[in-house]
Design a protein around this motif. Sequence first.
Motif, PDB file in Angstrom:
ATOM      1  N   LEU A  13      10.977   3.988  -8.464  1.00  0.00           N
ATOM      2  CA  LEU A  13      10.131   2.854  -8.100  1.00  0.00           C
ATOM      3  C   LEU A  13       9.015   2.715  -9.125  1.00  0.00           C
ATOM      4  O   LEU A  13       8.238   3.648  -9.314  1.00  0.00           O
ATOM      5  CB  LEU A  13       9.496   3.063  -6.723  1.00  0.00           C
ATOM      6  CG  LEU A  13      10.414   3.136  -5.505  1.00  0.00           C
ATOM      7  CD1 LEU A  13       9.554   3.319  -4.246  1.00  0.00           C
ATOM      8  CD2 LEU A  13      11.251   1.868  -5.377  1.00  0.00           C
ATOM      9  N   THR A  14       8.949   1.560  -9.778  1.00  0.00           N
ATOM     10  CA  THR A  14       7.825   1.278 -10.659  1.00  0.00           C
ATOM     11  C   THR A  14       6.710   0.671  -9.821  1.00  0.00           C
ATOM     12  O   THR A  14       6.909  -0.333  -9.141  1.00  0.00           O
ATOM     13  CB  THR A  14       8.236   0.304 -11.773  1.00  0.00           C
ATOM     14  OG1 THR A  14       9.275   0.919 -12.534  1.00  0.00           O
ATOM     15  CG2 THR A  14       7.066   0.000 -12.687  1.00  0.00           C
ATOM     16  N   MET A  15       5.564   1.313  -9.851  1.00  0.00           N
ATOM     17  CA  MET A  15       4.429   0.903  -9.024  1.00  0.00           C
ATOM     18  C   MET A  15       3.347   0.326  -9.928  1.00  0.00           C
ATOM     19  O   MET A  15       2.936   0.972 -10.896  1.00  0.00           O
ATOM     20  CB  MET A  15       3.866   2.113  -8.272  1.00  0.00           C
ATOM     21  CG  MET A  15       4.846   2.870  -7.385  1.00  0.00           C
ATOM     22  SD  MET A  15       5.123   2.100  -5.775  1.00  0.00           S
ATOM     23  CE  MET A  15       3.506   2.255  -5.003  1.00  0.00           C
ATOM     24  N   ARG A  16       2.900  -0.879  -9.545  1.00  0.00           N
ATOM     25  CA  ARG A  16       1.828  -1.538 -10.296  1.00  0.00           C
ATOM     26  C   ARG A  16       0.638  -1.801  -9.374  1.00  0.00           C
ATOM     27  O   ARG A  16       0.707  -1.549  -8.182  1.00  0.00           O
ATOM     28  CB  ARG A  16       2.358  -2.834 -10.905  1.00  0.00           C
ATOM     29  CG  ARG A  16       3.486  -2.585 -11.905  1.00  0.00           C
ATOM     30  CD  ARG A  16       3.877  -3.836 -12.674  1.00  0.00           C
ATOM     31  NE  ARG A  16       4.896  -3.502 -13.681  1.00  0.00           N
ATOM     32  CZ  ARG A  16       6.206  -3.497 -13.448  1.00  0.00           C
ATOM     33  NH1 ARG A  16       6.685  -3.819 -12.246  1.00  0.00           N
ATOM     34  NH2 ARG A  16       7.056  -3.168 -14.404  1.00  0.00           N
ATOM     35  N   ASP A  50       0.478  -2.329  -5.426  1.00  0.00           N
ATOM     36  CA  ASP A  50       1.732  -1.945  -4.752  1.00  0.00           C
ATOM     37  C   ASP A  50       1.489  -0.801  -3.770  1.00  0.00           C
ATOM     38  O   ASP A  50       0.740   0.132  -4.068  1.00  0.00           O
ATOM     39  CB  ASP A  50       2.783  -1.484  -5.779  1.00  0.00           C
ATOM     40  CG  ASP A  50       3.427  -2.626  -6.538  1.00  0.00           C
ATOM     41  OD1 ASP A  50       3.317  -3.791  -6.102  1.00  0.00           O
ATOM     42  OD2 ASP A  50       4.048  -2.346  -7.580  1.00  0.00           O
TER      43      ASP A  50
END
Lengths: 107, 107
Positions: free
Chosen positions: B70-73, B76
Amino acid sequence: MIENIFNNLPDNFPEELFQTLLVNKQVKIERIVSRGHATPANEWYDQDWDEWVLLIKGEAVLAFDDGVRLTMRCGDYVLLPAHRKHRVEWTVSDQDTIWLAVHLHAG
Amino acid sequence: MIENIFNNLPDNFPEELFQTLLVNKQVKIERIVSRGHATPANEWYDQDWDEWVLLIKGEAVLAFDDGVRLTMRCGDYVLLPAHRKHRVEWTVSDQDTIWLAVHLHAG
């Protein structure tokens, strides 16, 4: 699976917007969004549980019934102990103010 | 009374920095700061409780032991259920990554 705290904001809302992000027996995690809104005049939150709040975006003034005023800016957080009466006196009008609130229920 | 989640960062820290902001019998609210750090290789978090995380600043990749990434920005958030093994695989190196973690203990 991932959601974003800045997304899914309605175009218009007549008063502060409260949305539960997570709830279980211990806590309720809530997003509160204001667009220049304040708590209705002369209305105080008087809760049986502690609440921890973090201001994620915008700016607000929290007022307490003993006269204390707290100006909250991005990243500021504070614990609101149970029965410490408080209200949102003001939020900035030219952008959304977004709070994360963690309500610490007695279980 | 007010504190700020972006303040009081050390100039240097050798690994991810964990700081408890609030703890009681129901929850632990924690700030986690990374500066290009990751969870040590082959180390997984395997917790007995649910954890809710919000990425306040920066960017990160969460990895799970079933291969999910999971790419979290910024903004998020995601729930990490108890015993869902996870690690921080990567964080951006040119700025701090700041997480808010709410650990939901069983009481």
